[in-house]
Write an enzyme that holds these catalytic residues in place. Structure first.
Site: not given
Ligand code: UN1
Length: 501
Positions: A152, A233, A463
Site C-alpha cells: 500500500n 505478524g 517506526e
Molecule cells: C500505512 O497505511 O501503512 O499516516 C502507513 C499515513 C501515512 C502512512 C500510512 N503517512 O497515513
C-alpha cells in the site's frame, strides 16, 4: 515487450535460482502487464543474506556521518526521480498520481531525516557514581535486517525501514510485496545510484511462504521489520522467537473519526472523505469508523453521501480520477463479502458493489461505500476491511464515545473533530491509540514523529522519527575508569545515608 525484473544479490541483478517467475498486472487494467518477476525461494534468500553479511563489516565501520552523506545523496536522487517513481507506482499499485507523489515524498523526507541522524545518533552520557570514571551509552549496529514490506506504500514503507536500518550501520535484505516489486526494484536502483555499496541492500522477490519465512528463519538475520496483516505478524513473531530475533510489527487498524456536535462540519467532511477513501481506503490509518454525534448525524450523513456520489473512479494516472482501483481481484472479492455482511448488519448509504462501468471492468474497482446505524460490535465496525468502506456509528454522549473508540482490537490512529478544547485534550488522554489527531483526519502522519499503534496494531515498537533508531540499534553501556585503582561499583563508595549514621 515485457520488462524482466530480477533480485539484487550483492552487486548483481539475478533471476531466481529455480528460474521460476510470475507476472504482475496493473490493478487499473489487468491487460497491462507491469513485468515478469522472479518467484524466489530459500536458496535466493541464502545468497542475499550471505551478501548482506559480507557487506556488514565495512558498512558498519563507516563513520555514521558518512553513511548520512550517502543517504543525503539518495534523498536528492529520489527528489529528482520523484515523477518517474510516482508514475510507476500509480501503474503498479493503483493509487492516484498526487498520492503516489506523496508516497515518494515520504521516502525523501525520511532519507533527509535519517541523513541528519548520521551526525547525531545520540546516546547518553551520565556521571558515574565513582570519582575518575566515565559512563555513557552508545548505539551499535546489529547486523542483517530482514525487511518485509506491504504494497500500500510501495516506496514510503521500504524507506521507513531501510533508512533507519542503514544509518544505524545495519545491512538489509528486503522482500517487497508481490503486488509491488517493480517500485522496490526501482527504488533500490536509485539507492545504489546514490552510493549505497554492493551488498548493503539486497532484494529478494517472491511469496511470504517461500521468501518471507526463509528470511524470518535465517539464523544470520538479526532483525525483522514487517508491515502487514495482524495474523501474519503473529506468525512472524512466533517463528522469529526460535532464533531470538528482534521483531518490529506494524499491523492492522480500525481507525475512528469522531465528529462532535460542535464540529466544523465542512472541515470534518473534507477530512472524512480523504481519510476514508484516499488510497481507496487501503491504509492502515484509513478512517473505517465514523463516530458521529446524533444531533448532527442526519445532516452529516446526507452531506457525506452527496460528496461521495461525486467521486470519480478510474485510472490513477488520469487527472480526473479521485479514487483509484484496489490492489487486485482478490481484494474486490474480500471487500464485496464485507459489503454483503454490512447489508445484513446496517443501513447502506451508498456504494456496496464492485465498480464495473465501462473501462472500470478491466481493473479492480470498488465503489466508495458507506453504512450507517452500524452497531459498535458489528463485524464491519470491528474488522479491518482495507478498502473504500466506512461505517457510521451514531452516539449520544462522551463516555459512550470513548468506549466505542476503544472497543476494537486495534489502536493505530484516532481523530476528533470538535471546537471544545477540553474534549480535544480528553480525546488524546482517553482514546487508546499510537496516533491521536484533533481537527485532522486519521491519515497523514509525518516522517519525524514515531509511527505505530497500541494493542493488536503492533508489538510496541515505533517506526520513523528518532524512535526508529531504538529498534535498529543495540545499546552498549561503556564505563571507562581512569582512577588507576580497583573501584567496586555499589561497594567502594559512600552514600549520603551511610554518612549520616
Ligand atoms: C500505512 O497505511 O501503512 O499516516 C502507513 C499515513 C501515512 C502512512 C500510512 N503517512 O497515513
Amino acid at each position: 515487450m515485457t520488462t524482466t525484473y530480477r533480485n539484487l544479490i550483492g552487486a548483481d541483478w539475478k533471476a531466481a535460482a529455480s528460474g521460476a517467475t510470475f507476472t504482475s498486472v496493473s490493478p487499473a487494467n489487468h491487460e497491462e502487464v507491469i513485468g515478469e518477476f522472479p518467484s524466489s525461494g530459500p536458496a535466493d534468500v541464502e545468497a542475499a543474506v550471505d551478501a548482506a553479511r559480507a557487506a556488514f563489516p565495512a558498512w558498519s565501520a563507516m563513520p555514521a556521518p558518512k553513511r548520512g552523506e550517502i543517504l543525503f545523496r539518495v534523498a536528492r536522487i529520489l527528489a529528482e526521480r520523484k515523477e518517474e517513481l510516482s508514475r510507476l507506482m500509480t501503474r503498479e499499485m493503483g493509487k492516484v498520481l498526487p498520492e503516489a507523489r506523496g508516497d515518494v515524498q515520504e521516502a525523501i523526507d525520511v532519507a533527509y531525516y535519517m541523513a541528519g541522524e548520521g551526525r547525531r545518533l545520540f546516546g547518553t552520557t551520565v556521571p558515574s557514581e565513582m570519582p575518575d570514571k566515565f559512563a555513557m551509552a552508545i548505539r551499535r549496529p546489529i547486523g542483517v535486517a530482514g525487511i518485509i514490506t506491504p504494497w500500500n506504500f510501495p516506496v514510503a514503507i521500504p524507506a521507513w525501514k531501510l533508512f533507519p536500518a542503514l544509518i544505524c550501520g545495519n545491512t538489509a535484505v528486503i522482500k517487497p510485496a508481490s503486488d509491488t516489486p517493480a517500485c522496490v526494484v526501482r527504488f533500490v536502483e536509485l539507492l545504489r545510484e546514490g552510493g549505497i555499496p554492493d551488498g548493503v541492500v539486497n532484494v529478494v522477490i517472491g511469496s511470504g511462504t517461500e521468501v518471507g519465512n526463509a528470511i524470518v528463519d535465517h539464523p544470520d538475520v538479526k532483525l525483522i521489520s514487517f508491515t502487514g496483516h495482524t495474523d501474519t505478524g503473529i506468525e512472524i513473531s512466533s517463528r522469529a522467537a526460535k532464533t531470538l530475533k528482534r521483531v518490529s510489527l506494524e499491523l492492522g487498524g480500525k481507525n475512528p473519526i469522531v465528529v462532535w456536535e460542535d464540529a466544523d462540519l465542512d472541515l470534518a467532511l473534507d477530512s472524512v472523505v480523504w481519510s476514508a477513501f484516499g488510497t481507496s481506503g487501503q491504509r492502515c490509518t484509513a478512517a473505517s469508523r465514523l463516530i458521529v454525534h446524533r444531533a448532527i448525524h442526519d445532516d452529516f450523513v446526507h452531506r457525506l453521501r452527496q460528496r461521495v456520489a461525486t467521486l470519480v473512479l478510474g485510472d490513477g494516472l488520469d487527472e480526473q480520477t479521485d479514487v483509484g482501483p484496489v490492489i487486485n481481484a482478490g481484494a474486490v472479492e474480500r471487500i464485496a463479502s464485507y459489503a454483503a455482511i454490512g447489508r445484513q448488519e446496517a443501513d447502506l448509504v451508498i456504494g456496496g458493489e464492485a465498480a464495473t462501468d465501462g473501462a472500470l471492468a478491466k481493473g479492480s474497482f470498488f465503489q466508495p461505500t458507506i453504512f450507517t446505524e452500524v452497531k459498535p460490535d458489528a463485524r464491519i465496525a470491528q474488522e479491518e476491511i482495507f478498502g473504500p468502506v466506512t461505517s457510521v456509528i451514531p452516539v449520544d454522549d462522551w463516555d459512550e464515545t470513548v468506549r466505542i473508540v476503544n472497543s476494537v482490537k486495534y489502536g493505530l490512529s484516532t481523530s476528533l473533530f470538535t471546537r471544545d478544547i477540553n474534549l480535544a485534550f480528553r480525546s488524546i488522554r482517553d482514546f487508546d491509540s499510537g496516533l491521536g489527531y484533533v481537527n485532522h483526519g486519521t491519515i497523514g502522519a509525518e516522517a519525524h514523529l514515531p509511527f505505530g499503534g497500541t494493542k493488536a496494531t503492533g508489538n510496541g515498537h515505533r517506526e520513523v522519527g528518532q524512535a526508529a533508531l531504538d529498534f535498529f540499534s543495540e545499546w552498549k553501556s561503556v564505563y571507562i575508569d581512569y582512577s588507576g585503582k580497583l573501584q567496586r561499583a555499589q561497594i567502594d563508595t559512600t552514600f549520603v545515608d551511610e554518612e549520616r549514621t
